[in-house]
Design a protein around this motif. Sequence first.
Motif, short mmCIF file in Angstrom:
data_model
loop_
_atom_site.label_atom_id
_atom_site.label_comp_id
_atom_site.label_asym_id
_atom_site.label_seq_id
_atom_site.Cartn_x
_atom_site.Cartn_y
_atom_site.Cartn_z
N PHE A 56 0.84 -1.20 0.00
CA PHE A 56 0.00 0.00 0.00
C PHE A 56 0.88 1.24 0.00
O PHE A 56 1.99 1.22 0.53
N ALA A 57 0.34 2.32 -0.56
CA ALA A 57 1.05 3.60 -0.49
C ALA A 57 0.03 4.73 -0.53
O ALA A 57 -1.04 4.60 -1.12
N LEU A 58 0.38 5.83 0.14
CA LEU A 58 -0.49 7.01 0.14
C LEU A 58 0.05 7.98 -0.89
O LEU A 58 1.17 8.48 -0.76
N TRP A 59 -0.73 8.21 -1.96
CA TRP A 59 -0.27 9.05 -3.07
C TRP A 59 -1.03 10.37 -3.07
O TRP A 59 -2.26 10.39 -2.95
N PRO A 60 -0.33 11.49 -3.29
CA PRO A 60 -1.05 12.74 -3.51
C PRO A 60 -1.96 12.59 -4.74
O PRO A 60 -1.58 11.95 -5.73
N LEU A 61 -3.16 13.18 -4.68
CA LEU A 61 -4.11 12.99 -5.76
C LEU A 61 -3.57 13.40 -7.13
O LEU A 61 -3.83 12.71 -8.13
N PRO A 62 -2.79 14.49 -7.24
CA PRO A 62 -2.25 14.83 -8.57
C PRO A 62 -1.42 13.69 -9.17
O PRO A 62 -1.49 13.43 -10.38
N ARG A 63 -0.62 13.00 -8.33
CA ARG A 63 0.17 11.87 -8.85
C ARG A 63 -0.76 10.74 -9.32
O ARG A 63 -0.52 10.11 -10.37
N VAL A 64 -1.82 10.48 -8.56
CA VAL A 64 -2.78 9.45 -8.96
C VAL A 64 -3.38 9.80 -10.33
O VAL A 64 -3.42 8.96 -11.23
N LEU A 65 -3.80 11.05 -10.48
CA LEU A 65 -4.48 11.44 -11.72
C LEU A 65 -3.53 11.45 -12.91
O LEU A 65 -3.91 11.05 -14.02
#
Lengths: 286, 286
Positions: free
Chosen positions: A229-238
């Motif tokens: 699992f990892a917590l990604w900033p939403l801009p990186r996800v998008l």
Amino acid sequence: MSFLDRIAECRGWEPDDYRPFVIDDMVLGRVPHDLTRRLTDFPKVFDVSGRAVSLVPELSGFAERTNAVAEVLHRLRDAGEIPRWRDEDYPVLRHWGDAPLLTIERAAAPLFGVRAYGVHLNGFVRGPEGLSLWVARRAQNKATAPGKLDHLAAGGQPHGLGVKQNLIKECAEEAGMAPDLAARAVPVGIVSYRCARAEGLRDDVLFCFDLDVPAEFVPKNTDGEVESFALWPLPRVLETIRDGTEFKFNVSLVILDFAVRHGILGPDDPDYEEIVAGLRLAPDAA
Amino acid sequence: MSFLDRIAECRGWEPDDYRPFVIDDMVLGRVPHDLTRRLTDFPKVFDVSGRAVSLVPELSGFAERTNAVAEVLHRLRDAGEIPRWRDEDYPVLRHWGDAPLLTIERAAAPLFGVRAYGVHLNGFVRGPEGLSLWVARRAQNKATAPGKLDHLAAGGQPHGLGVKQNLIKECAEEAGMAPDLAARAVPVGIVSYRCARAEGLRDDVLFCFDLDVPAEFVPKNTDGEVESFALWPLPRVLETIRDGTEFKFNVSLVILDFAVRHGILGPDDPDYEEIVAGLRLAPDAA
């Protein structure tokens, strides 16, 4: 690359490749021609014509239909014709909330092109720099989409379990989340699509949930289906969704819906209307 | 009565009552048969056949199309055939974000059945007992839907103004809201529908916004279009929508979308799938 590419990937299928799967004069799925031919071996269960594959009218109750179809499916499985058998019952119904007409083994749902339901959880964290999203890497030995990026928790909707209960169960199994935290997840709508995939025709309705995850929560997989699992900033996800297919195909759609609902995408984006319209099938798309 | 009745009211239209309105081989609207006959009086602008009403191909640029159609519309207005003239230009385009092919007087948009865009604001207040929604009562002298319940602010999307700018303008005019507060509104998606109404064929795409309104804000109408405002608990709003048509027809849909996104309605409601699917047209519903 564009978000619209991800939507297009959830839309490709060719009506001529299938015959309607009919029960009680209602279209409940779509059967490809090779399976149609095979089903002529079971005339006590399936009435195969040039126009449709129907359950024979003598099978008129839930139990009769379920048992008769299961018998055929077990024979196909034993002949090696249904890979990735799950031993999980999916309801077959016209609209969610109706009494199911029968249940069918999960692995057979895309083979018959019947609508399948699922739950997906956007587990997000609010930070000083905006939203982040918990992202799971699927195990390399998963039957479908090994190694792809996924939600914090997601799963198919089996027969006989409430939708919220199913979400709570998936949160426990996939992310080690306590039931009282998972119960705080908010239902936020539906993403739906129909497309041909390796496993068959996927005609899916996904119940989407948002959960504002406390900063101290750390997910822990308990069923071996998640590698990390990892917590990604939403801009990186998008950006990752826009630029390729590292996210599982349907996860991309649910996250685009999240971005729309949270105002990350807005109407001054020229693709906005097409993106939003592409997140759901039409109501009467039978 | 059911929420599905409100959705059904935004869906009724009969394709046989219209001829496609075609520009550059693209269907941009639908013209009813009586207007079709009338448009044969203007052969330099409209090419009327048994199958379609087309702009003549000689009108090939934005300005040429806009001017030629405006000249016809002014003659129809002067003959009393276009009621409720607004002097407001609506863009005519295939997809939001495209360059408009022409603009058309707002009052004529439903007469030609062209797609129109608008903004709607859910102005909500969080309280100890849950969410409340600001509700406006439309003035009794409004041309459409006099006396009906409405959003805190909403309006059509004219040509040449950004969507967010338009929302800020409507918030000032309709609710006396300062621009810096209105600018905090979050775009949250789209509601769309197509239905025959007294004013013609409405083919609308509504950009929806949510605004978490501070408790101390009190709306004040400045343009005479609102009779009064009230802050209603969300359950009262939803009961009113479920039980009748006191809310303007499209406002009901936008509030149902709000209820879905905020988890007031959820997948354990048997109508959930149909409600959610009914809030938007299909992407390719041309």
